[in-house]
Design an enzyme around this catalytic site. Structure first.
Site, mmCIF file in Angstrom:
data_model
loop_
_atom_site.group_PDB
_atom_site.id
_atom_site.type_symbol
_atom_site.label_atom_id
_atom_site.label_comp_id
_atom_site.label_asym_id
_atom_site.label_seq_id
_atom_site.Cartn_x
_atom_site.Cartn_y
_atom_site.Cartn_z
ATOM 1 N N THR A 1 0.863 -1.197 0.000
ATOM 2 C CA THR A 1 0.000 0.000 0.000
ATOM 3 C C THR A 1 0.894 1.240 0.000
ATOM 4 O O THR A 1 2.020 1.189 0.483
ATOM 5 C CB THR A 1 -0.887 -0.043 1.265
ATOM 6 O OG1 THR A 1 -1.842 -1.073 1.090
ATOM 7 C CG2 THR A 1 -1.587 1.282 1.532
ATOM 8 N N ARG B 1 -15.118 -5.756 -0.449
ATOM 9 C CA ARG B 1 -14.472 -5.345 0.811
ATOM 10 C C ARG B 1 -13.834 -3.948 0.653
ATOM 11 O O ARG B 1 -13.198 -3.654 -0.339
ATOM 12 C CB ARG B 1 -13.409 -6.373 1.179
ATOM 13 C CG ARG B 1 -12.621 -6.063 2.459
ATOM 14 C CD ARG B 1 -11.279 -5.444 2.170
ATOM 15 N NE ARG B 1 -10.437 -5.344 3.362
ATOM 16 C CZ ARG B 1 -9.296 -4.665 3.420
ATOM 17 N NH1 ARG B 1 -8.855 -4.040 2.351
ATOM 18 N NH2 ARG B 1 -8.601 -4.606 4.523
ATOM 19 N N VAL B 2 -14.016 -3.112 1.668
ATOM 20 C CA VAL B 2 -13.379 -1.794 1.698
ATOM 21 C C VAL B 2 -12.477 -1.738 2.930
ATOM 22 O O VAL B 2 -12.905 -2.089 4.031
ATOM 23 C CB VAL B 2 -14.429 -0.666 1.775
ATOM 24 C CG1 VAL B 2 -13.748 0.700 1.889
ATOM 25 C CG2 VAL B 2 -15.347 -0.702 0.556
ATOM 26 N N GLY B 3 -11.235 -1.314 2.724
ATOM 27 C CA GLY B 3 -10.296 -1.233 3.846
ATOM 28 C C GLY B 3 -10.142 0.186 4.363
ATOM 29 O O GLY B 3 -10.844 1.116 3.941
ATOM 30 N N ASP B 4 -9.192 0.334 5.274
ATOM 31 C CA ASP B 4 -8.970 1.641 5.911
ATOM 32 C C ASP B 4 -8.483 2.710 4.943
ATOM 33 O O ASP B 4 -8.704 3.902 5.171
ATOM 34 C CB ASP B 4 -7.949 1.495 7.049
ATOM 35 C CG ASP B 4 -6.587 1.058 6.511
ATOM 36 O OD1 ASP B 4 -6.539 0.068 5.758
ATOM 37 O OD2 ASP B 4 -5.580 1.711 6.837
ATOM 38 N N THR C 1 -0.866 2.029 7.131
ATOM 39 C CA THR C 1 -0.792 0.827 6.293
ATOM 40 C C THR C 1 -0.751 -0.406 7.178
ATOM 41 O O THR C 1 -0.240 -0.361 8.292
ATOM 42 C CB THR C 1 0.442 0.865 5.376
ATOM 43 O OG1 THR C 1 0.624 -0.432 4.786
ATOM 44 C CG2 THR C 1 1.713 1.219 6.129
ATOM 45 N N GLY C 2 -1.297 -1.503 6.679
ATOM 46 C CA GLY C 2 -1.350 -2.743 7.451
ATOM 47 C C GLY C 2 -2.743 -3.322 7.352
ATOM 48 O O GLY C 2 -3.505 -2.961 6.451
ATOM 49 N N GLY D 1 -6.168 -3.480 7.367
ATOM 50 C CA GLY D 1 -7.092 -2.359 7.391
ATOM 51 C C GLY D 1 -8.210 -2.481 8.409
ATOM 52 O O GLY D 1 -8.640 -1.482 9.001
#
Ligand code: ASP
Length: 302
Positions: free
Chosen positions: A167, A195-198, A218-219, A221
């Site tokens: 990322t 899916r939606v991440g941070d 990052t990581g 999410g």
């Protein structure tokens, strides 16, 4: 005369284990991105322009999990998330599950500047892209041979790689003291479709407030979302040094939700800072006008 500040910036290329054989390439990418952002800041450009330019470069670099070279979801497609925020008016924009845009960070900026919304997803985000003149980019062009091979290996159960990585994000403070942050990702390998991440969520993966700090995370999410980590890290700069604030936020990530990851920040005043609890996070930052780049664990650099 308005007060002038020494510009500051930091760029990351994703927390995780270093991809085998890609350590050098990944470091070159963040250095180039930081140099491009620094060129903008040092001639008086805005923090917002600087973070967008840095993230665009990394989206176009196939060795990162953002834009071209994004990891693939369970259906074998690239689905991109990105967000951007400026710290003066707290303007922000984001897109998620975008499959046909080359530079999602620019689409996120258009959402911020040309709509009254913050987050557009999927087909709606693509339709909006066309309306603001961003051409369709075939999804197949986002997918590299490396990511296709990784997807095949995971599907066949032949890959042990569990963590996301690659990322990208950037944070900056310009000469007027304005802050901005941006993050862009393909998300987590084999994520469920939708899916939606941070990285698409303001407050979780990205945050900027001129009164506090600009942050890009990052990581994993889901863990950042649980903690609204970017906002928390920004708040911590009100009472801790930038370095201590970054470290405290990453300690919280590990201790409170067992999360693994990293973040970069530029505080309202002070030097750029980062922290991570993974083995690596390619990163570059400005130190008095000189760009420093490193990977590897947190050795007390910035
Ligand atoms: N935070 C990103 C996500 O969960 C992944 C990453 O940073 O590697 O989508």
């Amino acid at each position: 005369m308005p007060e002038t500040h020494l510009p500051a910036l930091a760029v990351h290329g994703g927390a995780g284990d270093p991809p085998e054989g890609q350590e050098t390439a990944n470091l070159a990418g963040v250095r180039l991105a930081a140099e491009a952002a620094w060129a903008i800041l040092s001639r008086g450009g805005s923090a917002l322009d600087a973070v967008e330019a840095a993230v665009r470069l990394l989206e176009d670099d196939p060795s990162y999990n953002a834009g071209t070279g994004a990891c693939l979801d369970a259906d074998g497609e690239a689905a991109l998330d990105a967000s951007i925020m400026e710290g003066t008016g707290l303007g922000c924009g984001a897109v998620a599950v975008v499959r046909d845009v080359k530079n999602p960070v620019t689409l996120a900026r258009r959402v911020m500047e040309r709509t009254k919304h913050v987050l557009l997803v999927g087909d709606g985000a693509s339709a909006f892209a066309r309306r603001v003149g961003i051409p369709p980019h075939p999804g197949a062009l986002l997918i590299t041979d490396v990511q296709r091979a990784r997807w095949e290996a995971r599907r066949a159960g032949a890959s042990t790689e569990a963590e996301p990585k690659g990322t990208v994000g950037a944070v900056a403070r310009d000469a007027r003291g304005h802050l901005a942050a941006a993050t862009s990702t393909g998300g987590i390998p084999m994520k469920l479709s939708g899916r939606v991440g941070d990285s698409a969520l303001i407050g979780a993966g990205t945050y900027a407030d001129d009164l506090l700090a600009a942050v890009s995370c990052t990581g994993e999410g889901e863990r950042m979302i649980q903690l609204a980590l970017a906002r928390q890290a920004a708040e911590l700069t009100a009472r801790l040094s930038p370095r201590e604030a970054a470290r405290a936020a990453i300690r919280l990530l590990g201790d409170r939700v067992g999360g693994r990851g990293g973040l970069i920040l530029v505080a309202r005043s002070g030097d750029p800072a980062f922290a991570l609890n993974t083995a690596a996070m390619p990163r570059a930052w400005s130190s008095g006008g000189v760009i420093v780049a490193e990977n590897g664990p947190d050795a007390g650099g910035a």
